[in-house]
Write a protein that holds these residues in place. Structure first.
Motif, PDB file in Angstrom:
ATOM      1  N   SER A 181       7.378  11.298  30.180  1.00 25.06           N
ATOM      2  CA  SER A 181       7.803  10.963  28.933  1.00 25.06           C
ATOM      3  C   SER A 181       9.565  11.318  28.916  1.00 25.06           C
ATOM      4  O   SER A 181       9.935  12.326  29.648  1.00 25.06           O
ATOM      5  CB  SER A 181       7.508  12.177  28.032  1.00 25.06           C
ATOM      6  OG  SER A 181       5.825  11.550  27.773  1.00 25.06           O
ATOM      7  N   PRO A 239       7.081   6.956  26.620  1.00 22.10           N
ATOM      8  CA  PRO A 239       7.031   6.948  28.104  1.00 22.10           C
ATOM      9  C   PRO A 239       8.068   6.311  28.670  1.00 22.10           C
ATOM     10  O   PRO A 239       8.766   5.443  28.178  1.00 22.10           O
ATOM     11  CB  PRO A 239       5.849   6.328  28.260  1.00 22.10           C
ATOM     12  CG  PRO A 239       5.130   5.807  27.145  1.00 22.10           C
ATOM     13  CD  PRO A 239       6.089   6.160  25.837  1.00 22.10           C
ATOM     14  N   GLU A 257       2.192  -0.828  31.449  1.00 23.17           N
ATOM     15  CA  GLU A 257       1.281  -0.225  30.341  1.00 23.17           C
ATOM     16  C   GLU A 257      -0.143  -0.348  31.004  1.00 23.17           C
ATOM     17  O   GLU A 257      -0.953   0.259  30.425  1.00 23.17           O
ATOM     18  CB  GLU A 257       1.463  -1.008  29.164  1.00 23.17           C
ATOM     19  CG  GLU A 257       3.093  -0.731  28.650  1.00 23.17           C
ATOM     20  CD  GLU A 257       3.272  -1.463  27.389  1.00 23.17           C
ATOM     21  OE1 GLU A 257       2.295  -2.167  26.692  1.00 23.17           O
ATOM     22  OE2 GLU A 257       4.331  -1.728  27.073  1.00 23.17           O
ATOM     23  N   ALA A 272      -2.018   7.014  31.716  1.00 23.17           N
ATOM     24  CA  ALA A 272      -1.098   7.390  30.897  1.00 23.17           C
ATOM     25  C   ALA A 272      -0.802   8.745  31.549  1.00 23.17           C
ATOM     26  O   ALA A 272       0.511   9.320  31.434  1.00 23.17           O
ATOM     27  CB  ALA A 272      -1.612   7.532  29.517  1.00 23.17           C
ATOM     28  N   HIS A 294       0.097  -2.850  24.271  1.00 25.68           N
ATOM     29  CA  HIS A 294       0.185  -2.776  25.850  1.00 25.68           C
ATOM     30  C   HIS A 294       0.232  -4.325  26.112  1.00 25.68           C
ATOM     31  O   HIS A 294       0.346  -4.855  27.197  1.00 25.68           O
ATOM     32  CB  HIS A 294      -1.002  -2.065  26.513  1.00 25.68           C
ATOM     33  CG  HIS A 294      -1.153  -0.752  25.883  1.00 25.68           C
ATOM     34  ND1 HIS A 294      -0.092   0.053  25.764  1.00 25.68           N
ATOM     35  CD2 HIS A 294      -2.067  -0.369  24.871  1.00 25.68           C
ATOM     36  CE1 HIS A 294      -0.666   1.148  25.007  1.00 25.68           C
ATOM     37  NE2 HIS A 294      -1.653   0.659  24.337  1.00 25.68           N
TER      38      HIS A 294
END
Lengths: 328, 404
Positions: free
Chosen positions: A129, A135, A120, A124, A10
């Motif tokens: 997705s 993602p 990022e 989440a 990330h």
């Protein structure tokens, strides 16, 4: 697609000690320097726009990728690399939107450059997705999600430049209000499209977050990356869907070839169903710099208004703020 | 499985003892050194600073080249007509937010390809291509089948024996093509061919082709008068452009400087190659240009720095190793490593070789038969490892990951 390092990171920021931080929520560490006028490089125009919305005039923000450039396939030139190395901080979208550049950002971060992968930093559980499990990176298509990214940018800039904190907070608050207003407009404009026609067919899968936010069924001919290809079977399936559901319009994108979209139109016509190009949408790039559509708010206004009008909704001709040009 | 070196075992045990349930990030690094005369591969444990083992090979290796993945190398035995796969034993398995590091015994798998005078061997798009200078053919091998091949390799002919190269591009291959010039066949360009040998495109504008690299969808090849960049789209169509060498060498004409080898620079969509006696060329296909990077002395050997972005590690003829920026030529660090290197004598002794991997830089000095170890960040010397025999080629392999 590049391999192992990509999913792992990330990125973000480095403390003054030079150690790499892997948490997406780590903010940029201050090192005592006066950051007024610092050079910030962002990859895409929408990331640059978000950073500018917070930084205002205090930082010099530049975006690497110009109008109409596809970040999925862009290769950094030597000049680009030089700009990134010379920057005081780097912001990019992440989640592999900038496919071929991701390793560069990882190396910059490892070398001590403050780097933030904006997408990022998002929770989440708010990410969609794609079929392969990675993602979907097109998070800016949902203004409420982009508001969460705004918070991450604000926090990062405060850590990078504590002296500017008050201004960053005020700017972020003001911009968050505008994002809320945009969200309200989008909700109203898209809900005015009759439910059975609320299908958005575009060149690639860049609009899923918009679809989720506003109950629009989104169909991308290619996959999430413009590097994927649409096979003949896929085209045939989509033609059948357009015909069966009498979808009146499909959409092209400014930064992606319209070859596949035109194949759909031809296929539907061969089956007696007229499908028009409802308009050109901004997906991975924004409009011309200096134009209304060259801003995030203008870009989203354009997209929402064009989609609504083409599918039979009643969005106003000039869009949200009356600033959209006629005949787009 | 052979016993691991004490140092590696100790490291693993220390990690386990300190935190029996916690995983710890650690590093493993090895050097692989080929002998010019003996069929052996010396393996050096860079963490321990000592020779770990020696592995028998079918013949002396003329080249050591990067393998199909992070874990493997190729050893090319040109005179003997075969290529071996070297399993470095250092494997990284990516798990998203971390990578697992496994260290096993290194091994050599002989004869993964055989034929008259194999030379350039590389892997791309899941396929290994071995070029046979003796016949002008490319052998194409599925990388996933290595080391035990399930079927004979696919053969694609270039038409003439020559010192050439083949680069797999999806289901096709770019293969060098040659023309007779005097008593030799000289490569003059690239042809895009399908695996059944059908010619799809020809790019003949690369006189004395040597050196190649793949950067994304673009394959670049060094020519006498520039760098040929061929981009093959997913539908198999190919376009090419020629990037000219810089005319002005800064301190005078470029004296016919050209690239002979091309190495992709990690993290950049660019490759570096030779740029004359005391310079490098940075080849930027996306930007459409080649830029000259002046060096602080005559170049002996240069490699892209795997740890410092946009830099190269360059050994100059005075025996100094430098870390040089590929963007502006500035020198970030320097360290004396070997004695002066003779660049003037043709056919002289093998020259020193630089290799680098996570945390380590190493310089092989064939004359003194030793490896000089340096810290990757500071380039400070951390030790010297004596060797025997006639060492002449060296590559490094390493990884940083979690040991559970």
């Amino acid at each position: 697609m590049p391999t192992t390092m990509l999913n792992r990171r990330h990125l973000l920021v480095l403390a003054a000690t030079g150690a790499a931080a892997l948490s997406p929520r780590v903010s940029m560490a201050a090192d005592g320097k006066d950051r007024k006028g610092a050079r910030v490089v962002a990859t895409t125009a929408h990331v640059a726009d978000l950073v500018r919305a917070v930084a205002g005039e205090r930082l010099a923000v530049e975006n690497l990728l110009g109008e109409g450039i596809d970040p999925h396939t862009y290769n950094l030139t030597r000049t680009d690399t030089g700009k990134l190395l010379a920057a005081d901080a780097v912001f990019f979208n992440g989640l592999l939107l900038e496919g071929r550049m991701t390793e560069t950002f990882q190396r910059l971060a490892a070398a001590g450059k403050p780097v933030l992968a904006v997408a990022e930093a998002l929770p989440a559980d708010r990410l969609l997705s794609e079929a392969e499990g990675s993602p979907d990176p097109h998070v800016w298509m949902d203004p409420t999600l982009w508001a969460a990214a705004l918070d991450a940018v604000r926090d990062a800039l405060i850590a990078f430049d504590p002296a500017g904190a008050e201004g960053y907070r005020a700017s972020a608050d003001a911009y968050r209000t505008r994002l809320g207003e945009l969200d309200a407009y989008a909700r109203k404009a898209l809900s005015s499209v009759p439910a059975e026609r609320r299908v958005l067919v575009t060149a690639h899968d860049a609009f899923s977050y918009l679809g989720r936010a506003y109950a629009v069924e989104v169909v991308g001919i290619q996959g999430i990356s413009t590097e994927s290809e649409a096979g003949l079977r896929r085209i045939e399936e989509l033609v059948a869907m357009l015909v069966d559901r009498k979808v009146p319009a499909v959409f092209v994108e400014t930064s992606v070839t319209d070859r596949n979209v035109r194949a759909l139109i031809d296929g539907a016509a061969a089956r007696g169903h007229r499908v028009v190009i409802g308009g050109s949408l901004y997906s991975d790039a924004m409009g011309a710099p200096g134009s209304y559509e060259g801003t995030y708010l203008g870009m989203m206004d354009h997209n929402v208004t064009v989609i609504s009008q083409a599918l039979g909704g009643d969005a106003p001709a000039g869009g949200w703020q009356g600033r959209l040009k006629a005949g787009r | 499985m052979k016993l691991r070196s004490l140092a590696l075992a100790a490291t693993a045990l220390a990690v386990l003892a300190a935190s029996p349930v916690q995983a710890k990030e650690t590093t493993a690094a090895r050097l692989f050194i080929a002998d010019r005369e003996a069929p052996t591969l010396t393996v050096v444990d860079l963490q321990a600073g000592a020779v770990e083992t020696k592995i028998e090979m079918p013949a002396p290796a003329g080249y050591l080249l990067p393998g199909p993945g992070q874990r493997d190398l190729f050893a090319v035995h040109g005179a003997a007509g075969s290529v071996s796969l070297v399993d470095t034993g250092i494997a990284l398995e990516d798990h998203g937010d971390h990578a697992d590091l496994t260290v096993e015994t290194p091994a050599v798998w002989p004869a993964i390809a055989e034929g008259p005078r194999p030379s350039h061997t590389l892997a791309k798009d899941g396929t290994v291509a071995v070029f046979l200078d003796g016949t002008g053919e490319a052998l194409l091998i599925p990388a996933a089948e290595l080391p035990a091949l399930a079927s004979p390799p696919v053969r694609v002919a270039s038409g003439l024996p020559h010192h050439g190269v083949a680069v797999p591009v999806g289901e096709n291959v770019l293969i060098s093509i040659a023309e007779p010039q005097g008593e030799r066949n000289v490569p003059v360009g690239l042809a895009l061919k399908s695996r059944d040998g059908a010619e799809k495109a020809v790019f003949r504008d690369c006189p004395r082709l040597h050196g190649e690299a793949a950067i994304g969808p673009t394959v670049i090849a060094g020519c006498q008068d520039g760098v040929l960049a061929v981009t093959v789209a997913k539908d198999g169509t190919a376009t090419a452009r020629k990037l000219p060498y810089p005319k002005d060498a800064g301190d005078g004409p470029n004296n016919n400087a050209r690239v002979w080898t091309l190495d992709p620079v990690p993290g950049m969509t660019a490759a570096m190659g030779e740029g004359g006696r005391d310079a490098l060329f940075l080849v930027d296909p996306a930007g459409g240009e080649i830029s000259r990077v002046a060096l602080p002395g005559a170049r002996v050997h240069a490699i892209p720095d795997p740890e410092v972005f946009a830099h190269a590690l360059v050994l100059t003829a005075d025996g100094t190793l430098h870390r040089v920026s590929l963007l502006d030529g500035s020198v970030a660090a320097s360290a004396p490593v070997t004695g002066p290197v003779d660049l003037a004598t043709r056919g002289g002794p093998p020259r020193p070789v630089v290799a680098a991997t996570v945390g380590h830089v190493a310089v092989l000095d064939p004359l003194r038969r030793e490896v000089v170890r340096l810290d990757a960040k500071t380039l400070k010397e951390t030790g010297r490892i004596p060797l025997d025999g006639a060492p002449h080629r060296m590559m490094a392999a390493g990884g940083r990951g979690t040991v559970h």
